[in-house]
Design an enzyme around this catalytic site. Structure first.
Site, PDB file in Angstrom:
ATOM      1  N   LYS A   1       0.829  -1.201   0.000  1.00  0.00           N
ATOM      2  CA  LYS A   1       0.000   0.000   0.000  1.00  0.00           C
ATOM      3  C   LYS A   1       0.875   1.267   0.000  1.00  0.00           C
ATOM      4  O   LYS A   1       2.096   1.177   0.207  1.00  0.00           O
ATOM      5  CB  LYS A   1      -0.919  -0.038   1.230  1.00  0.00           C
ATOM      6  CG  LYS A   1      -1.891  -1.225   1.221  1.00  0.00           C
ATOM      7  CD  LYS A   1      -2.802  -1.202   2.446  1.00  0.00           C
ATOM      8  CE  LYS A   1      -3.752  -2.387   2.464  1.00  0.00           C
ATOM      9  NZ  LYS A   1      -4.639  -2.359   3.648  1.00  0.00           N
TER      10      LYS A   1
ATOM     11  N   TYR B   1     -12.204  -2.941  -3.488  1.00  0.00           N
ATOM     12  CA  TYR B   1     -12.710  -2.905  -2.111  1.00  0.00           C
ATOM     13  C   TYR B   1     -14.239  -2.886  -2.056  1.00  0.00           C
ATOM     14  O   TYR B   1     -14.810  -2.429  -1.061  1.00  0.00           O
ATOM     15  CB  TYR B   1     -12.135  -1.704  -1.363  1.00  0.00           C
ATOM     16  CG  TYR B   1     -10.716  -1.926  -0.850  1.00  0.00           C
ATOM     17  CD1 TYR B   1     -10.409  -2.983   0.005  1.00  0.00           C
ATOM     18  CD2 TYR B   1      -9.682  -1.057  -1.203  1.00  0.00           C
ATOM     19  CE1 TYR B   1      -9.118  -3.183   0.490  1.00  0.00           C
ATOM     20  CE2 TYR B   1      -8.384  -1.254  -0.717  1.00  0.00           C
ATOM     21  CZ  TYR B   1      -8.114  -2.318   0.134  1.00  0.00           C
ATOM     22  OH  TYR B   1      -6.841  -2.511   0.620  1.00  0.00           O
TER      23      TYR B   1
ATOM     24  N   PHE C   1     -15.233   3.426   7.085  1.00  0.00           N
ATOM     25  CA  PHE C   1     -13.844   3.641   6.680  1.00  0.00           C
ATOM     26  C   PHE C   1     -13.635   3.510   5.171  1.00  0.00           C
ATOM     27  O   PHE C   1     -12.499   3.598   4.702  1.00  0.00           O
ATOM     28  CB  PHE C   1     -12.902   2.682   7.424  1.00  0.00           C
ATOM     29  CG  PHE C   1     -13.159   1.212   7.186  1.00  0.00           C
ATOM     30  CD1 PHE C   1     -12.612   0.558   6.092  1.00  0.00           C
ATOM     31  CD2 PHE C   1     -13.966   0.490   8.066  1.00  0.00           C
ATOM     32  CE1 PHE C   1     -12.854  -0.793   5.872  1.00  0.00           C
ATOM     33  CE2 PHE C   1     -14.207  -0.869   7.852  1.00  0.00           C
ATOM     34  CZ  PHE C   1     -13.651  -1.513   6.754  1.00  0.00           C
TER      35      PHE C   1
ATOM     36  N   ARG D   1      -1.470 -14.273   4.270  1.00  0.00           N
ATOM     37  CA  ARG D   1      -2.234 -13.598   5.336  1.00  0.00           C
ATOM     38  C   ARG D   1      -1.540 -13.826   6.677  1.00  0.00           C
ATOM     39  O   ARG D   1      -1.552 -12.957   7.552  1.00  0.00           O
ATOM     40  CB  ARG D   1      -3.675 -14.116   5.383  1.00  0.00           C
ATOM     41  CG  ARG D   1      -4.421 -13.914   4.069  1.00  0.00           C
ATOM     42  CD  ARG D   1      -5.418 -12.851   3.996  1.00  0.00           C
ATOM     43  NE  ARG D   1      -6.316 -12.629   5.057  1.00  0.00           N
ATOM     44  CZ  ARG D   1      -7.056 -11.515   5.136  1.00  0.00           C
ATOM     45  NH1 ARG D   1      -6.927 -10.568   4.210  1.00  0.00           N
ATOM     46  NH2 ARG D   1      -7.897 -11.339   6.121  1.00  0.00           N
TER      47      ARG D   1
ATOM     48  N   THR E   1      -5.229  -7.473  10.795  1.00  0.00           N
ATOM     49  CA  THR E   1      -5.548  -6.180  10.176  1.00  0.00           C
ATOM     50  C   THR E   1      -5.071  -5.004  11.023  1.00  0.00           C
ATOM     51  O   THR E   1      -4.518  -4.039  10.500  1.00  0.00           O
ATOM     52  CB  THR E   1      -7.086  -6.083   9.971  1.00  0.00           C
ATOM     53  OG1 THR E   1      -7.517  -7.217   9.202  1.00  0.00           O
ATOM     54  CG2 THR E   1      -7.463  -4.804   9.261  1.00  0.00           C
TER      55      THR E   1
ATOM     56  N   ARG F   1       2.860  -6.665   9.440  1.00  0.00           N
ATOM     57  CA  ARG F   1       2.136  -5.592  10.134  1.00  0.00           C
ATOM     58  C   ARG F   1       2.584  -5.468  11.584  1.00  0.00           C
ATOM     59  O   ARG F   1       2.698  -4.366  12.125  1.00  0.00           O
ATOM     60  CB  ARG F   1       0.626  -5.849  10.048  1.00  0.00           C
ATOM     61  CG  ARG F   1       0.060  -5.666   8.629  1.00  0.00           C
ATOM     62  CD  ARG F   1      -1.304  -6.304   8.486  1.00  0.00           C
ATOM     63  NE  ARG F   1      -1.981  -5.961   7.240  1.00  0.00           N
ATOM     64  CZ  ARG F   1      -3.128  -6.503   6.852  1.00  0.00           C
ATOM     65  NH1 ARG F   1      -3.727  -7.431   7.604  1.00  0.00           N
ATOM     66  NH2 ARG F   1      -3.691  -6.136   5.716  1.00  0.00           N
TER      67      ARG F   1
ATOM     68  N   ASN G   1      -1.859  -0.321   7.148  1.00  0.00           N
ATOM     69  CA  ASN G   1      -1.186  -1.558   7.563  1.00  0.00           C
ATOM     70  C   ASN G   1      -0.323  -2.197   6.478  1.00  0.00           C
ATOM     71  O   ASN G   1      -0.135  -3.407   6.464  1.00  0.00           O
ATOM     72  CB  ASN G   1      -2.218  -2.539   8.112  1.00  0.00           C
ATOM     73  CG  ASN G   1      -3.332  -2.794   7.115  1.00  0.00           C
ATOM     74  OD1 ASN G   1      -3.208  -2.460   5.941  1.00  0.00           O
ATOM     75  ND2 ASN G   1      -4.422  -3.409   7.562  1.00  0.00           N
TER      76      ASN G   1
ATOM     77  N   HIS H   1      -1.938  -5.599   1.455  1.00  0.00           N
ATOM     78  CA  HIS H   1      -3.205  -6.300   1.236  1.00  0.00           C
ATOM     79  C   HIS H   1      -2.871  -7.712   0.767  1.00  0.00           C
ATOM     80  O   HIS H   1      -1.926  -7.892   0.001  1.00  0.00           O
ATOM     81  CB  HIS H   1      -4.029  -5.602   0.146  1.00  0.00           C
ATOM     82  CG  HIS H   1      -5.151  -6.467  -0.366  1.00  0.00           C
ATOM     83  ND1 HIS H   1      -6.376  -6.521   0.265  1.00  0.00           N
ATOM     84  CD2 HIS H   1      -5.206  -7.340  -1.404  1.00  0.00           C
ATOM     85  CE1 HIS H   1      -7.143  -7.403  -0.386  1.00  0.00           C
ATOM     86  NE2 HIS H   1      -6.457  -7.911  -1.396  1.00  0.00           N
TER      87      HIS H   1
ATOM     88  N   GLU I   1      -9.530 -10.334  -7.712  1.00  0.00           N
ATOM     89  CA  GLU I   1      -8.570  -9.236  -7.531  1.00  0.00           C
ATOM     90  C   GLU I   1      -7.432  -9.305  -8.551  1.00  0.00           C
ATOM     91  O   GLU I   1      -6.965  -8.273  -9.032  1.00  0.00           O
ATOM     92  CB  GLU I   1      -8.030  -9.280  -6.097  1.00  0.00           C
ATOM     93  CG  GLU I   1      -9.125  -8.986  -5.068  1.00  0.00           C
ATOM     94  CD  GLU I   1      -8.697  -9.245  -3.628  1.00  0.00           C
ATOM     95  OE1 GLU I   1      -7.533  -9.642  -3.396  1.00  0.00           O
ATOM     96  OE2 GLU I   1      -9.536  -9.032  -2.723  1.00  0.00           O
TER      97      GLU I   1
HETATM   98  P1  DAT Z   1      -7.546  -6.994   5.589  1.00  0.00           P
HETATM   99  O1  DAT Z   1      -6.727  -5.956   4.839  1.00  0.00           O
HETATM  100  O2  DAT Z   1      -6.795  -7.510   6.784  1.00  0.00           O
HETATM  101  O3  DAT Z   1      -8.101  -8.083   4.715  1.00  0.00           O
HETATM  102  P2  DAT Z   1     -10.226  -5.847   5.594  1.00  0.00           P
HETATM  103  O4  DAT Z   1     -10.410  -6.457   4.250  1.00  0.00           O
HETATM  104  O5  DAT Z   1     -11.250  -6.151   6.631  1.00  0.00           O
HETATM  105  O6  DAT Z   1      -8.787  -6.199   6.213  1.00  0.00           O
HETATM  106  O7  DAT Z   1     -10.189  -4.251   5.453  1.00  0.00           O
HETATM  107  C1  DAT Z   1      -9.499  -3.620   4.379  1.00  0.00           C
HETATM  108  C2  DAT Z   1      -8.657  -2.500   4.949  1.00  0.00           C
HETATM  109  O8  DAT Z   1      -9.506  -1.488   5.514  1.00  0.00           O
HETATM  110  C3  DAT Z   1      -7.764  -2.940   6.096  1.00  0.00           C
HETATM  111  O9  DAT Z   1      -6.527  -3.454   5.642  1.00  0.00           O
HETATM  112  C4  DAT Z   1      -7.620  -1.701   6.891  1.00  0.00           C
HETATM  113  C5  DAT Z   1      -8.945  -0.982   6.722  1.00  0.00           C
HETATM  114  N1  DAT Z   1      -9.900  -1.297   7.826  1.00  0.00           N
HETATM  115  C6  DAT Z   1     -10.527  -2.478   8.036  1.00  0.00           C
HETATM  116  N2  DAT Z   1     -11.355  -2.420   9.109  1.00  0.00           N
HETATM  117  C7  DAT Z   1     -11.249  -1.150   9.577  1.00  0.00           C
HETATM  118  C8  DAT Z   1     -11.852  -0.444  10.658  1.00  0.00           C
HETATM  119  N3  DAT Z   1     -12.755  -1.016  11.467  1.00  0.00           N
HETATM  120  N4  DAT Z   1     -11.508   0.854  10.854  1.00  0.00           N
HETATM  121  C9  DAT Z   1     -10.622   1.470  10.042  1.00  0.00           C
HETATM  122  N5  DAT Z   1     -10.016   0.879   8.993  1.00  0.00           N
HETATM  123  C10 DAT Z   1     -10.326  -0.421   8.757  1.00  0.00           C
HETATM  124 MG    MG Z   2      -9.461  -7.883   3.127  1.00  0.00          MG
END
Ligand code: DAT
Ligand code: MG
Length: 150
Positions: free
Chosen positions: A15, A55, A63, A91, A97, A108, A122, A125, A136
């Site tokens: 990222k 996304y 968010f 992962r 996350t 992370r 973080n 992805h 994706e």
């Molecule tokens: P991951 O990247 O671990 O698969 P995710 O798909 O649930 O996590 O979310 C995508 C991204 O969005 C994640 O890397 C960071 C951000 N994110 C997720 N949950 C969040 C939250 N509750 N508040 C703020 N940012 C968040």
């Molecule tokens: Mg995800």
């Protein structure tokens, strides 16, 4: 165990925070040291359309817009990484996350922390399932990769 089984593929993104902090090499090194293969790699500035597609599962969440803005804030590196059970394996390398609680030793957990921002920053992805990986990879590498293992 069938040794001739086609290895799995996943989509990894470094990222904008990872690129800004000069961590592309460190992140790729961890992927390679684990033994996975990089089969495609692209440094790019994403646009809103590609990110909203990527996304889509988070559309409507609080968010979502901060996440899109963050992902637009600088270049990213997109990679297709290959290996048996690589979706789960990457992962695991990435860690949870939330970087504050991500296990020490993970990307992370070692390299990211809470920045007090609306969206969690973080560094990486990684696709979360075979269906997500296919979807994706198609978004970031349409027409670039051979069709194998999709
Ligand atoms: P991951 O990247 O671990 O698969 P995710 O798909 O649930 O996590 O979310 C995508 C991204 O969005 C994640 O890397 C960071 C951000 N994110 C997720 N949950 C969040 C939250 N509750 N508040 C703020 N940012 C968040
Ligand atoms: Mg995800």
């Amino acid at each position: 165990m069938n040794p001739t089984a086609t290895p799995e593929r996943t989509l990894v993104l470094v990222k904008p925070d990872g690129v800004r902090r000069g961590l592309i090499g460190e992140i790729i090194s961890r992927i390679e040291s684990k033994g996975y293969s990089i089969v495609a790699l692209r440094l790019m500035q994403a646009d809103r359309a590609i990110l909203e597609k990527h996304y889509a599962e988070h559309a409507g969440k609080s968010f979502f817009e901060p996440l899109i803005e963050f992902m637009l804030s600088g270049p990213i590196v997109a990679l297709v990484v290959e290996g048996n059970r690589v979706i789960e394996g990457f992962r695991s390398l990435a860690g949870a996350t939330d970087p504050t609680v991500a296990a020490a030793g993970t990307i992370r957990g070692n390299l990211a922390r809470d920045q007090g921002t609306q969206v969690v920053q973080n560094l990486v992805h990684g696709s979360d399932s075979p269906d997500s990986a296919k979807r994706e990879i198609d978004i970031f590498f349409a027409g670039v990769l051979i069709e194998r293992n999709k």
